[in-house]
Design an enzyme around this catalytic site. Structure first.
Site, PDB file in Angstrom:
ATOM      1  N   TYR A  81       7.553  21.147   9.077  1.00  0.00           N
ATOM      2  CA  TYR A  81       8.325  20.163   8.868  1.00  0.00           C
ATOM      3  C   TYR A  81       9.374  19.487   9.831  1.00  0.00           C
ATOM      4  O   TYR A  81       9.443  18.191   9.477  1.00  0.00           O
ATOM      5  CB  TYR A  81       8.574  21.005   7.268  1.00  0.00           C
ATOM      6  CG  TYR A  81       9.021  19.512   6.638  1.00  0.00           C
ATOM      7  CD1 TYR A  81       7.479  18.807   5.935  1.00  0.00           C
ATOM      8  CD2 TYR A  81       9.928  19.282   6.587  1.00  0.00           C
ATOM      9  CE1 TYR A  81       8.261  17.791   4.878  1.00  0.00           C
ATOM     10  CE2 TYR A  81      10.335  18.595   5.437  1.00  0.00           C
ATOM     11  CZ  TYR A  81       9.608  17.358   4.728  1.00  0.00           C
ATOM     12  OH  TYR A  81       9.357  16.642   3.523  1.00  0.00           O
ATOM     13  N   ASN A  84       3.909   7.530   2.168  1.00  0.00           N
ATOM     14  CA  ASN A  84       4.677   8.384   2.082  1.00  0.00           C
ATOM     15  C   ASN A  84       4.586   9.392   1.823  1.00  0.00           C
ATOM     16  O   ASN A  84       5.273  10.817   1.735  1.00  0.00           O
ATOM     17  CB  ASN A  84       5.705   7.873   0.820  1.00  0.00           C
ATOM     18  CG  ASN A  84       5.545   8.960  -0.590  1.00  0.00           C
ATOM     19  OD1 ASN A  84       6.645  10.164  -0.641  1.00  0.00           O
ATOM     20  ND2 ASN A  84       4.287   9.202  -1.619  1.00  0.00           N
ATOM     21  N   LYS A  90       8.979  15.547  10.539  1.00  0.00           N
ATOM     22  CA  LYS A  90       9.658  14.778  10.215  1.00  0.00           C
ATOM     23  C   LYS A  90      10.988  13.792  11.196  1.00  0.00           C
ATOM     24  O   LYS A  90      11.354  13.219  11.053  1.00  0.00           O
ATOM     25  CB  LYS A  90      10.998  14.952   9.015  1.00  0.00           C
ATOM     26  CG  LYS A  90       9.655  15.623   7.970  1.00  0.00           C
ATOM     27  CD  LYS A  90       8.625  14.014   7.317  1.00  0.00           C
ATOM     28  CE  LYS A  90       7.889  15.077   5.934  1.00  0.00           C
ATOM     29  NZ  LYS A  90       7.385  13.400   5.593  1.00  0.00           N
ATOM     30  N   LEU A 106       1.421  -0.792   0.217  1.00  0.00           N
ATOM     31  CA  LEU A 106       0.138   0.125  -0.087  1.00  0.00           C
ATOM     32  C   LEU A 106       1.215   1.196   0.023  1.00  0.00           C
ATOM     33  O   LEU A 106       1.828   0.637   0.470  1.00  0.00           O
ATOM     34  CB  LEU A 106      -0.845  -0.527   1.494  1.00  0.00           C
ATOM     35  CG  LEU A 106      -2.115   1.033   1.542  1.00  0.00           C
ATOM     36  CD1 LEU A 106      -3.339   0.302   2.513  1.00  0.00           C
ATOM     37  CD2 LEU A 106      -1.392   2.706   1.137  1.00  0.00           C
TER      38      LEU A 106
HETATM   39  N1  LIG Z   1      11.385  15.806  -2.859  1.00  0.00           N
HETATM   40  C1  LIG Z   1      11.885  16.140  -1.889  1.00  0.00           C
HETATM   41  O1  LIG Z   1      12.362  16.896  -1.967  1.00  0.00           O
HETATM   42  C2  LIG Z   1      11.739  15.233  -0.193  1.00  0.00           C
HETATM   43  C3  LIG Z   1      12.659  15.178   1.001  1.00  0.00           C
HETATM   44  C4  LIG Z   1      12.515  14.719   1.881  1.00  0.00           C
HETATM   45  C5  LIG Z   1      11.306  14.259   2.389  1.00  0.00           C
HETATM   46  N2  LIG Z   1       9.851  14.282   1.195  1.00  0.00           N
HETATM   47  C6  LIG Z   1       8.383  13.252   1.709  1.00  0.00           C
HETATM   48  O2  LIG Z   1       8.631  12.666   0.240  1.00  0.00           O
HETATM   49  C7  LIG Z   1       7.381  11.796   0.495  1.00  0.00           C
HETATM   50  C8  LIG Z   1       6.820  12.114  -1.027  1.00  0.00           C
HETATM   51  O3  LIG Z   1       7.169  14.286  -1.222  1.00  0.00           O
HETATM   52  P1  LIG Z   1       7.135  13.896  -2.860  1.00  0.00           P
HETATM   53  O4  LIG Z   1       8.543  14.787  -2.543  1.00  0.00           O
HETATM   54  O5  LIG Z   1       7.191  12.951  -3.630  1.00  0.00           O
HETATM   55  O6  LIG Z   1       6.549  14.797  -3.383  1.00  0.00           O
HETATM   56  P2  LIG Z   1       4.742  15.344  -4.351  1.00  0.00           P
HETATM   57  O7  LIG Z   1       5.548  14.777  -5.652  1.00  0.00           O
HETATM   58  O8  LIG Z   1       4.763  16.737  -3.953  1.00  0.00           O
HETATM   59  O9  LIG Z   1       4.301  14.434  -4.069  1.00  0.00           O
HETATM   60  C9  LIG Z   1       3.567  14.082  -2.399  1.00  0.00           C
HETATM   61  C10 LIG Z   1       2.338  13.007  -2.729  1.00  0.00           C
HETATM   62  O10 LIG Z   1       1.609  13.110  -1.509  1.00  0.00           O
HETATM   63  C11 LIG Z   1       0.207  13.380  -2.346  1.00  0.00           C
HETATM   64  N3  LIG Z   1      -0.698  14.131  -1.130  1.00  0.00           N
HETATM   65  C12 LIG Z   1      -0.362  14.647  -0.346  1.00  0.00           C
HETATM   66  N4  LIG Z   1      -0.993  15.350   0.639  1.00  0.00           N
HETATM   67  C13 LIG Z   1      -2.028  14.673   0.373  1.00  0.00           C
HETATM   68  C14 LIG Z   1      -3.520  14.025   1.042  1.00  0.00           C
HETATM   69  N5  LIG Z   1      -4.044  15.312   1.724  1.00  0.00           N
HETATM   70  N6  LIG Z   1      -3.655  13.331   1.568  1.00  0.00           N
HETATM   71  C15 LIG Z   1      -3.234  11.815   0.366  1.00  0.00           C
HETATM   72  N7  LIG Z   1      -2.240  11.952  -0.227  1.00  0.00           N
HETATM   73  C16 LIG Z   1      -1.553  13.673  -0.365  1.00  0.00           C
HETATM   74  C17 LIG Z   1       0.736  13.648  -3.157  1.00  0.00           C
HETATM   75  O11 LIG Z   1      -0.473  13.510  -4.133  1.00  0.00           O
HETATM   76  P3  LIG Z   1      -2.385  14.393  -4.541  1.00  0.00           P
HETATM   77  O12 LIG Z   1      -1.791  15.586  -4.052  1.00  0.00           O
HETATM   78  O13 LIG Z   1      -2.917  13.663  -5.776  1.00  0.00           O
HETATM   79  O14 LIG Z   1      -3.443  13.472  -2.956  1.00  0.00           O
HETATM   80  C18 LIG Z   1       1.496  13.462  -3.950  1.00  0.00           C
HETATM   81  O15 LIG Z   1       1.342  12.327  -4.823  1.00  0.00           O
HETATM   82  C19 LIG Z   1       6.788  13.428   1.299  1.00  0.00           C
HETATM   83  O16 LIG Z   1       6.211  12.948   2.641  1.00  0.00           O
HETATM   84  C20 LIG Z   1       7.834  14.884   1.788  1.00  0.00           C
HETATM   85  O17 LIG Z   1       7.479  15.508   2.912  1.00  0.00           O
HETATM   86  C21 LIG Z   1      10.326  15.141  -0.130  1.00  0.00           C
END
Ligand SMILES: NC(=O)c1ccc[n+]([C@@H]2O[C@H](COP(=O)([O-])OP(=O)(O)OC[C@H]3O[C@@H](n4cnc5c(N)ncnc54)[C@H](OP(=O)(O)O)[C@@H]3O)[C@@H](O)[C@H]2O)c1
Length: 263
Positions: free
Chosen positions: A155, A90, A159, A9
């Site tokens: 944030y 995630n 985290k 999942l």
């Molecule tokens: N990118 C980075 O630099 C980075 C670094 C460290 C950690 N992270 C962590 O990695 C994870 C994934 O981030 P990403 O970089 O892949 O960002 P992303 O491309 O913006 O993807 C975020 C995902 O979370 C979903 N989401 C957001 N709000 C939601 C809600 N209320 N209910 C259900 N789904 C929700 C979005 O889908 P929908 O909008 O369709 O709901 C999307 O699929 C996050 O936890 C982030 O904090 C990211």
């Protein structure tokens, strides 16, 4: 070990790291349940995964910033008769406004999405994993949890909670065949900064600081399979985390207040 019949999942599967996890696991023959709010994206991804890898791919459109989000998702998996063997917690985002300028309902939604829903989903799926004596859980933390706090942002604290709780749960659940890993990526190409409204500032950061989601996912998945409770993917992120560790909190506070590329 055969993965046939095992299901993962993945929350936040409609973009970025989550979509990449869905591909990675389907390629390893896991069936997948894809969760996010944007149903059309999830359906597109599900049909791509079915045709590429021949796995079962189900879509559950749900808002995990709503209190009923986690039960909606797990109830649907139960209705479909699918036991969850792998949970990728995630879904996430970062508010771009500072704490006191953010309305309470937005603060509560951020906490629900990345603290309560992450914890509740874990709580809902672990009994089945314990019964089957096998489970893998990856919780997306961040390099932010191993770095100085950012001014006015929840944030880093959120985290840090994910990092800490993942280690605690790994200690408790490992004897039952369940590995829990906090995955702590640094800057990763995704839609994260578009959603946060910090795309221009993010694009000015040097290229060596960035990773592709596929690389983050491959290292994170290898870590959880190897039973490592914490994974900081990429050499640059590893160096950064190691460099921060010995710095006294007093200095980390000053660093956090002074060096914020997204101010
Ligand atoms: N990118 C980075 O630099 C980075 C670094 C460290 C950690 N992270 C962590 O990695 C994870 C994934 O981030 P990403 O970089 O892949 O960002 P992303 O491309 O913006 O993807 C975020 C995902 O979370 C979903 N989401 C957001 N709000 C939601 C809600 N209320 N209910 C259900 N789904 C929700 C979005 O889908 P929908 O909008 O369709 O709901 C999307 O699929 C996050 O936890 C982030 O904090 C990211």
């Amino acid at each position: 070990m055969s993965t046939t019949g095992r299901t993962a999942l993945v929350t936040g599967a409609s973009a970025g790291i989550g979509a990449s996890f869905a591909h990675h696991l389907a390629a390893k023959n896991y069936d997948v349940i894809l969760v996010a709010r944007r149903a059309s994206r999830l359906h597109e991804l599900a049909s791509d995964l079915r045709s590429r890898y021949g796995v079962r791919a189900e879509v559950v459109a749900a808002d995990l910033s709503a209190p009923e989000g986690p039960t909606t998702v797990v109830d649907r998996a139960t209705e479909l008769g699918i036991p969850v063997d792998v949970l990728i917690n995630n879904a996430g985002l970062s508010s771009s406004t500072k704490f006191s300028a953010t309305p309470w309902n937005a603060v509560a939604a951020e906490l629900q999405l990345m603290v309560t829903s992450v914890t509740e989903l874990t709580h809902l799926v672990t009994p089945g994993m314990k019964d089957r004596r096998w489970g893998r859980i990856v919780n997306l933390s961040s390099l932010a949890a191993l770095s100085p706090p950012g001014e006015g942002l929840l944030y880093t604290g959120i985290k840090t909670y994910v990092l800490n709780m993942s280690q605690s749960l790994d200690m408790e659940l490992k004897p039952f065949g369940i590995n829990v890993t906090a995955l702590c990526p640094g800057f990763t190409h995704s839609e994260f900064h578009d959603v946060m409204g910090t795309r221009d500032a993010a694009d000015r950061l040097p290229r060596f600081m960035w990773q592709q989601p596929e690389d983050v996912v491959a290292e994170g998945w290898a870590a959880v399979m190897a039973g490592k409770p914490v994974c900081t993917p990429g050499i640059v992120n590893k160096i950064s985390a190691a460099a921060m560790r010995p710095i006294p909190q007093r200095i980390q506070y000053i660093l956090g207040r002074t060096f914020n590329p997204f101010k």
